[in-house]
Design an enzyme around this catalytic site. Structure first.
Site, PDB file in Angstrom:
ATOM      1  N   ASP A 101     -15.467  -0.648  26.220  1.00 26.95           N
ATOM      2  CA  ASP A 101     -15.653  -2.005  26.359  1.00 26.95           C
ATOM      3  C   ASP A 101     -14.388  -2.627  27.734  1.00 26.95           C
ATOM      4  O   ASP A 101     -14.042  -3.052  29.018  1.00 26.95           O
ATOM      5  CB  ASP A 101     -16.112  -3.546  25.651  1.00 26.95           C
ATOM      6  CG  ASP A 101     -16.160  -4.469  26.574  1.00 26.95           C
ATOM      7  OD1 ASP A 101     -16.409  -5.361  27.631  1.00 26.95           O
ATOM      8  OD2 ASP A 101     -16.535  -5.230  25.505  1.00 26.95           O
ATOM      9  N   PRO A 162      -7.298 -12.809  25.298  1.00 25.21           N
ATOM     10  CA  PRO A 162      -7.727 -12.123  26.926  1.00 25.21           C
ATOM     11  C   PRO A 162      -8.321 -10.480  26.111  1.00 25.21           C
ATOM     12  O   PRO A 162      -8.424 -10.861  25.208  1.00 25.21           O
ATOM     13  CB  PRO A 162      -5.977 -11.786  26.779  1.00 25.21           C
ATOM     14  CG  PRO A 162      -5.511 -12.241  25.303  1.00 25.21           C
ATOM     15  CD  PRO A 162      -6.321 -12.973  25.325  1.00 25.21           C
ATOM     16  N   LYS A 187     -12.849 -19.125  22.825  1.00 21.63           N
ATOM     17  CA  LYS A 187     -13.140 -17.857  23.579  1.00 21.63           C
ATOM     18  C   LYS A 187     -13.009 -17.062  24.292  1.00 21.63           C
ATOM     19  O   LYS A 187     -11.905 -17.061  24.810  1.00 21.63           O
ATOM     20  CB  LYS A 187     -13.408 -19.425  25.187  1.00 21.63           C
ATOM     21  CG  LYS A 187     -14.081 -19.262  25.972  1.00 21.63           C
ATOM     22  CD  LYS A 187     -14.619 -18.327  26.776  1.00 21.63           C
ATOM     23  CE  LYS A 187     -13.220 -17.700  28.085  1.00 21.63           C
ATOM     24  NZ  LYS A 187     -13.491 -16.733  28.385  1.00 21.63           N
ATOM     25  N   PRO A 188     -13.278 -15.777  23.653  1.00 23.02           N
ATOM     26  CA  PRO A 188     -12.773 -14.471  24.468  1.00 23.02           C
ATOM     27  C   PRO A 188     -12.960 -14.382  25.903  1.00 23.02           C
ATOM     28  O   PRO A 188     -13.522 -14.572  26.618  1.00 23.02           O
ATOM     29  CB  PRO A 188     -13.889 -13.148  23.429  1.00 23.02           C
ATOM     30  CG  PRO A 188     -14.540 -14.204  23.265  1.00 23.02           C
ATOM     31  CD  PRO A 188     -14.859 -15.381  23.303  1.00 23.02           C
ATOM     32  N   SER A 189     -12.272 -13.161  26.382  1.00 24.21           N
ATOM     33  CA  SER A 189     -12.153 -12.565  28.075  1.00 24.21           C
ATOM     34  C   SER A 189     -13.670 -12.304  28.432  1.00 24.21           C
ATOM     35  O   SER A 189     -14.130 -11.043  27.461  1.00 24.21           O
ATOM     36  CB  SER A 189     -11.034 -12.036  28.078  1.00 24.21           C
ATOM     37  OG  SER A 189     -11.282 -11.234  29.139  1.00 24.21           O
ATOM     38  N   THR A 242       0.193 -16.183  32.705  1.00 25.99           N
ATOM     39  CA  THR A 242       1.199 -17.372  32.384  1.00 25.99           C
ATOM     40  C   THR A 242      -0.009 -18.382  33.310  1.00 25.99           C
ATOM     41  O   THR A 242       0.744 -20.009  33.316  1.00 25.99           O
ATOM     42  CB  THR A 242       2.751 -17.183  33.505  1.00 25.99           C
ATOM     43  OG1 THR A 242       3.031 -16.301  32.435  1.00 25.99           O
ATOM     44  CG2 THR A 242       3.296 -18.797  33.474  1.00 25.99           C
ATOM     45  N   GLU A 262       0.531 -17.237  24.484  1.00 30.50           N
ATOM     46  CA  GLU A 262       1.196 -16.142  24.793  1.00 30.50           C
ATOM     47  C   GLU A 262       0.929 -15.738  25.791  1.00 30.50           C
ATOM     48  O   GLU A 262      -0.018 -15.518  26.122  1.00 30.50           O
ATOM     49  CB  GLU A 262       1.177 -15.898  23.422  1.00 30.50           C
ATOM     50  CG  GLU A 262       1.665 -14.772  23.023  1.00 30.50           C
ATOM     51  CD  GLU A 262       1.715 -13.553  23.842  1.00 30.50           C
ATOM     52  OE1 GLU A 262       2.307 -13.396  24.916  1.00 30.50           O
ATOM     53  OE2 GLU A 262       1.036 -12.120  22.808  1.00 30.50           O
ATOM     54  N   CYS A 296       1.642  -7.684  26.406  1.00 33.57           N
ATOM     55  CA  CYS A 296       2.320  -8.819  26.823  1.00 33.57           C
ATOM     56  C   CYS A 296       3.422  -8.190  26.879  1.00 33.57           C
ATOM     57  O   CYS A 296       4.755  -9.170  27.789  1.00 33.57           O
ATOM     58  CB  CYS A 296       1.692  -9.673  26.561  1.00 33.57           C
ATOM     59  SG  CYS A 296       2.175  -9.686  25.124  1.00 33.57           S
ATOM     60  N   GLU A 395       4.608  -9.212  36.487  1.00 32.63           N
ATOM     61  CA  GLU A 395       4.323  -8.534  35.996  1.00 32.63           C
ATOM     62  C   GLU A 395       2.938  -8.192  36.338  1.00 32.63           C
ATOM     63  O   GLU A 395       2.155  -8.693  36.967  1.00 32.63           O
ATOM     64  CB  GLU A 395       3.422  -9.289  34.955  1.00 32.63           C
ATOM     65  CG  GLU A 395       2.450  -8.272  33.610  1.00 32.63           C
ATOM     66  CD  GLU A 395       1.708  -9.849  32.649  1.00 32.63           C
ATOM     67  OE1 GLU A 395       1.433 -10.756  32.980  1.00 32.63           O
ATOM     68  OE2 GLU A 395       2.961  -9.293  31.103  1.00 32.63           O
TER      69      GLU A 395
HETATM   70  N1  LIG Z   1      -0.456 -12.359  28.117  1.00 28.41           N
HETATM   71  C1  LIG Z   1      -1.142 -10.968  27.844  1.00 28.41           C
HETATM   72  O1  LIG Z   1      -1.525 -10.528  26.668  1.00 28.41           O
HETATM   73  C2  LIG Z   1      -1.791 -11.010  28.893  1.00 28.41           C
HETATM   74  C3  LIG Z   1      -1.951 -11.583  30.356  1.00 28.41           C
HETATM   75  N2  LIG Z   1      -2.491 -11.250  30.850  1.00 28.41           N
HETATM   76  C4  LIG Z   1      -1.576 -11.239  32.738  1.00 28.41           C
HETATM   77  O2  LIG Z   1      -2.937 -12.001  33.530  1.00 28.41           O
HETATM   78  C5  LIG Z   1      -2.945 -11.750  34.487  1.00 28.41           C
HETATM   79  C6  LIG Z   1      -5.085 -11.818  35.121  1.00 28.41           C
HETATM   80  O3  LIG Z   1      -5.443 -11.068  33.878  1.00 28.41           O
HETATM   81  P1  LIG Z   1      -6.938 -12.449  33.428  1.00 28.41           P
HETATM   82  O4  LIG Z   1      -7.757 -11.585  32.823  1.00 28.41           O
HETATM   83  O5  LIG Z   1      -7.458 -12.446  35.046  1.00 28.41           O
HETATM   84  O6  LIG Z   1      -6.347 -13.374  32.608  1.00 28.41           O
HETATM   85  P2  LIG Z   1      -6.326 -14.805  31.837  1.00 28.41           P
HETATM   86  O7  LIG Z   1      -4.843 -15.663  31.754  1.00 28.41           O
HETATM   87  O8  LIG Z   1      -6.589 -15.479  33.079  1.00 28.41           O
HETATM   88  O9  LIG Z   1      -7.232 -14.672  31.084  1.00 28.41           O
HETATM   89  C7  LIG Z   1      -7.370 -15.156  29.827  1.00 28.41           C
HETATM   90  C8  LIG Z   1      -8.174 -15.717  29.519  1.00 28.41           C
HETATM   91  O10 LIG Z   1      -8.241 -17.412  29.719  1.00 28.41           O
HETATM   92  C9  LIG Z   1      -9.430 -17.195  30.456  1.00 28.41           C
HETATM   93  N3  LIG Z   1      -9.143 -18.368  31.441  1.00 28.41           N
HETATM   94  C10 LIG Z   1      -8.987 -18.078  32.919  1.00 28.41           C
HETATM   95  N4  LIG Z   1      -9.452 -19.585  33.630  1.00 28.41           N
HETATM   96  C11 LIG Z   1      -9.441 -20.372  32.851  1.00 28.41           C
HETATM   97  C12 LIG Z   1      -8.522 -21.792  32.582  1.00 28.41           C
HETATM   98  N5  LIG Z   1      -9.028 -22.156  33.693  1.00 28.41           N
HETATM   99  N6  LIG Z   1      -9.614 -22.214  32.094  1.00 28.41           N
HETATM  100  C13 LIG Z   1      -9.506 -22.302  30.504  1.00 28.41           C
HETATM  101  N7  LIG Z   1      -9.511 -20.574  30.217  1.00 28.41           N
HETATM  102  C14 LIG Z   1      -9.645 -19.546  31.154  1.00 28.41           C
HETATM  103  C15 LIG Z   1     -10.228 -16.712  30.476  1.00 28.41           C
HETATM  104  O11 LIG Z   1     -11.998 -16.686  30.356  1.00 28.41           O
HETATM  105  C16 LIG Z   1      -9.784 -14.837  29.449  1.00 28.41           C
HETATM  106  O12 LIG Z   1     -10.699 -15.759  28.209  1.00 28.41           O
HETATM  107  C17 LIG Z   1      -3.234  -9.657  33.739  1.00 28.41           C
HETATM  108  O13 LIG Z   1      -2.761  -9.369  34.642  1.00 28.41           O
HETATM  109  C18 LIG Z   1      -2.219 -10.420  32.505  1.00 28.41           C
HETATM  110  O14 LIG Z   1      -0.812 -10.334  34.294  1.00 28.41           O
HETATM  111  C19 LIG Z   1      -3.739 -10.639  31.361  1.00 28.41           C
HETATM  112  C20 LIG Z   1      -4.201 -10.648  29.731  1.00 28.41           C
HETATM  113  C21 LIG Z   1      -3.051 -10.656  28.937  1.00 28.41           C
HETATM  114  N1  LIG Z   2      -0.953  -4.246  18.899  1.00 31.75           N
HETATM  115  C1  LIG Z   2       0.149  -3.896  19.290  1.00 31.75           C
HETATM  116  N2  LIG Z   2       0.913  -2.824  19.233  1.00 31.75           N
HETATM  117  N3  LIG Z   2       0.486  -4.518  20.312  1.00 31.75           N
HETATM  118  C2  LIG Z   2      -0.189  -5.790  20.214  1.00 31.75           C
HETATM  119  C3  LIG Z   2       0.389  -6.388  21.596  1.00 31.75           C
HETATM  120  C4  LIG Z   2      -0.191  -7.982  22.131  1.00 31.75           C
HETATM  121  C5  LIG Z   2      -0.094  -8.552  23.242  1.00 31.75           C
HETATM  122  O1  LIG Z   2      -0.225  -8.279  24.532  1.00 31.75           O
HETATM  123  O2  LIG Z   2       0.099  -9.581  23.306  1.00 31.75           O
HETATM  124 NA    NA Z   3     -15.741  -4.774  30.215  1.00 35.47          NA
END
Ligand SMILES: NC(=O)C1=CN([C@@H]2O[C@H](COP(=O)(O)OP(=O)(O)OC[C@H]3O[C@@H](n4cnc5c(N)ncnc54)[C@H](O)[C@@H]3O)[C@@H](O)[C@H]2O)C=CC1
Ligand SMILES: N=C(N)NCCCC(=O)O
Ligand code: NA
Length: 505
Positions: A101, A162, A187-189, A242, A262, A296, A395
């Site tokens: 996935d 995410p 609610k997963p991604s 963010t 986060e 992240c 980022e």
């Molecule tokens: N801090 C982290 O672990 C993460 C950071 N990112 C950053 O975000 C960028 C874009 O990735 P995306 O998948 O678009 O992230 P996103 O922040 O939009 O997605 C994360 C979650 O938020 C949900 N979401 C999106 N719009 C929403 C809204 N208006 N209200 C409530 N929930 C909502 C999505 O469906 C998903 O479940 C990445 O390139 C990366 O820079 C993405 C995923 C994880």
């Molecule tokens: N499992 C490892 N090593 N890292 C988790 C990072 C979690 C995050 O991107 O928020």
């Molecule tokens: Na996928």
């Protein structure tokens, strides 16, 4: 290569059973390493959010909370341990689903499942320990009052998670919230939901009371947004970008709903001139190429002491050439694809902007020649970077590191802190005093010394500045889902005596 499994066809997991989404819509599941559609997931909308939140609310107060929210932590711990055991039983098929996935190497997905099971185990222990922390007395300077605290579950929690560690990021929230006695709507991604839906199947197998955990897949604006603004959701826990974090916080603010966020990062790894170069190079690689940099806390800015910079980069390129970039299911794969076409295009744009702004692509920067399909990007090293460039400031969330040199310790710290983010930072040096000084000087929620990215379930995880607030994991992760109640008792036989008593006549 491992056998391709059948992808389970699931509904929304609500109230302990599977339900078709109200509008009957589904979203494709895409394997980003092959670009093939391998299944589909339900697309929940506001109508389904209503039903899921109602199920969670009902489960929270069912029988006055006797069987869940007010039950002893030891009761909930049994369910958490049973979930951990089922994750272990199904480890190889869950890891395979995760790899298919998300595009991450199967070895990494397997490691994630170890971490998922360990997290459920850990919060089982904390759920038990919670019983001993109830009625904790407060020391008071007077005799006529006695106070104690109760730690109570915050209520119904909405979780939006995410795709980078799909089941693990959900688990960092689900396990402590269940330990606390909350009930949850997760609610997963939409980009990677398969393993989270399997968690629903596991909840059924262990007999988790219906409605305690509800899992609704769907798009952010359609399913995530109504969850974050729902008046009957008591708290929202979010990991992601963010930008989306800001939207969630704004929605929650209308209801004065607490949130933990986060968010993104642009963490620095500082390498001094007194190190074993090859060992440091390997940590630098792990810091940005693990999970294709979709982490992240990735140390996406590499700061090298000028005395070793050239030698370090030579070795970094040599080691990087050696990374096996392949289909995630191939033996020995160390870099898979990124998660989606959108993410692939975004990363390529970051690289081309860096080039047009005058940076040098020292290594990588394109699709690997041997992989003609799939969203693969070579591990990429960018030099000649200035602090005004996009590649330094934003980022990327991909396997792309940018490099700068420094002369002095204070210059290194200043560069590391030159970001709106504040999730993590790392330093490699043999001078332990210097490492201590730097660990205090970095404006981040996490500091790694002589390594990058170890993630320990016992230790607090979270950021400062635009990386968000609140801490997951460890005892802090449990506190996220608890509210503290003060209970104060007047224990004197004397009347209070503030007002004149009325005449008895
Ligand atoms: N801090 C982290 O672990 C993460 C950071 N990112 C950053 O975000 C960028 C874009 O990735 P995306 O998948 O678009 O992230 P996103 O922040 O939009 O997605 C994360 C979650 O938020 C949900 N979401 C999106 N719009 C929403 C809204 N208006 N209200 C409530 N929930 C909502 C999505 O469906 C998903 O479940 C990445 O390139 C990366 O820079 C993405 C995923 C994880
Ligand atoms: N499992 C490892 N090593 N890292 C988790 C990072 C979690 C995050 O991107 O928020
Ligand atoms: Na996928």
């Amino acid at each position: 290569m491992a056998a391709q499994p059948t992808i389970p066809r699931r509904g929304l997991f609500i109230g302990g059973g599977w339900r078709e989404p109200s509008l009957g819509r589904r979203l494709p599941v895409i394997n980003p390493a092959t670009e093939a559609t391998i299944g589909d997931i339900p697309a929940a909308t506001a109508e389904d959010v209503e039903i899921a939140v109602a199920a969670a609310r009902e489960a929270f107060s069912r029988d006055g909370g006797r069987h869940w929210s007010r039950a002893p932590g030891a009761v909930r711990a049994k369910f958490l341990r049973a979930i951990a055991a089922k994750i272990k039983d199904r480890q190889s098929d869950l890891a395979l689903l995760e790899a298919l996935d998300s595009g991450k190497p199967l070895d990494e997905a397997n490691g994630d499942m170890d971490d998922v099971a360990a997290c459920f185990e850990y919060y089982a222990d904390l759920a038990e320990a919670l019983d001993g922390k109830q009625r904790s007395p407060i020391s008071l300077p007077m005799e006529n009052f006695k106070s104690h605290t109760l730690k109570e579950p915050i209520g119904v929690v909405g979780m939006i998670t995410p795709w980078n560690y799909p089941l693990l990021m959900a688990t960092w929230k689900v396990a402590p919230s269940l330990a606390a006695g909350c009930t949850t709507v997760l609610k997963p991604s939409e980009l990677a939901s398969l393993t989270c839906l399997e968690l629903g199947a596991i909840c059924t197998e262990v007999g988790l009371p219906p409605g305690v955990l509800n899992i609704i897949t769907g798009l952010g604006p359609e399913a995530g947004a109504p969850l974050s603004s729902h008046p009957d959701v008591d708290k929202v826990a979010f990991t992601g970008s963010t930008e989306t974090g800001k939207r969630i916080m704004t929605a929650a603010a209308q209801m004065v709903k607490p949130v933990s966020l986060e968010l993104g990062g642009k963490s620095a790894l500082i390498v001094f001139d007194d190190v074993d170069i090859d060992k440091a190079v390997e940590w630098a690689m792990f810091g940005i190429f693990f999970n294709a940099g979709q982490v992240c806390s990735a140390t996406s800015r590499l700061l090298l002491h000028e005395k070793i910079a050239k030698q370090f980069l030579d070795r970094l390129v040599a080691w990087t050439k050696n990374i096996k970039v392949s289909d995630p299911l191939e033996e020995g794969c160390r870099l898979g694809s990124v998660v989606s076409e959108g993410q692939y295009e975004k990363i390529k744009k970051f690289i081309s902007t860096a080039r047009s702004e005058g940076a040098t692509i020292l290594y990588g920067g394109a699709r690997p020649q041997h992989l003609r399909r799939g969203f693969f990007i070579e591990p990429t090293i960018i030099t000649d970077v200035s602090t005004s460039m996009q590649i330094w400031r934003e980022e990327v969330f991909g396997p792309v590191v940018c490099v700068k040199e420094f002369r002095t310790e204070s210059e290194a710290v200043e560069l590391a802190n030159d970001t709106h983010y504040g999730l993590a930072g790392a330093v490699i040096s043999n001078d332990q005093d210097r490492c201590e000084r730097i660990s205090k000087a970095l404006h981040s929620g996490i500091v790694w010394i002589n390594c990058s990215q170890p993630t320990l379930v016992q230790a607090p995880w979270g950021g400062n500045k635009r990386s968000g607030f609140g801490r997951e994991l460890g005892e802090w992760g449990l506190e996220n889902y608890l509210t503290v109640k003060q209970v104060t008792k007047y224990c004197s036989d004397e009347p209070w005596g503030w007002y004149q008593p009325p005449s008895k006549l």
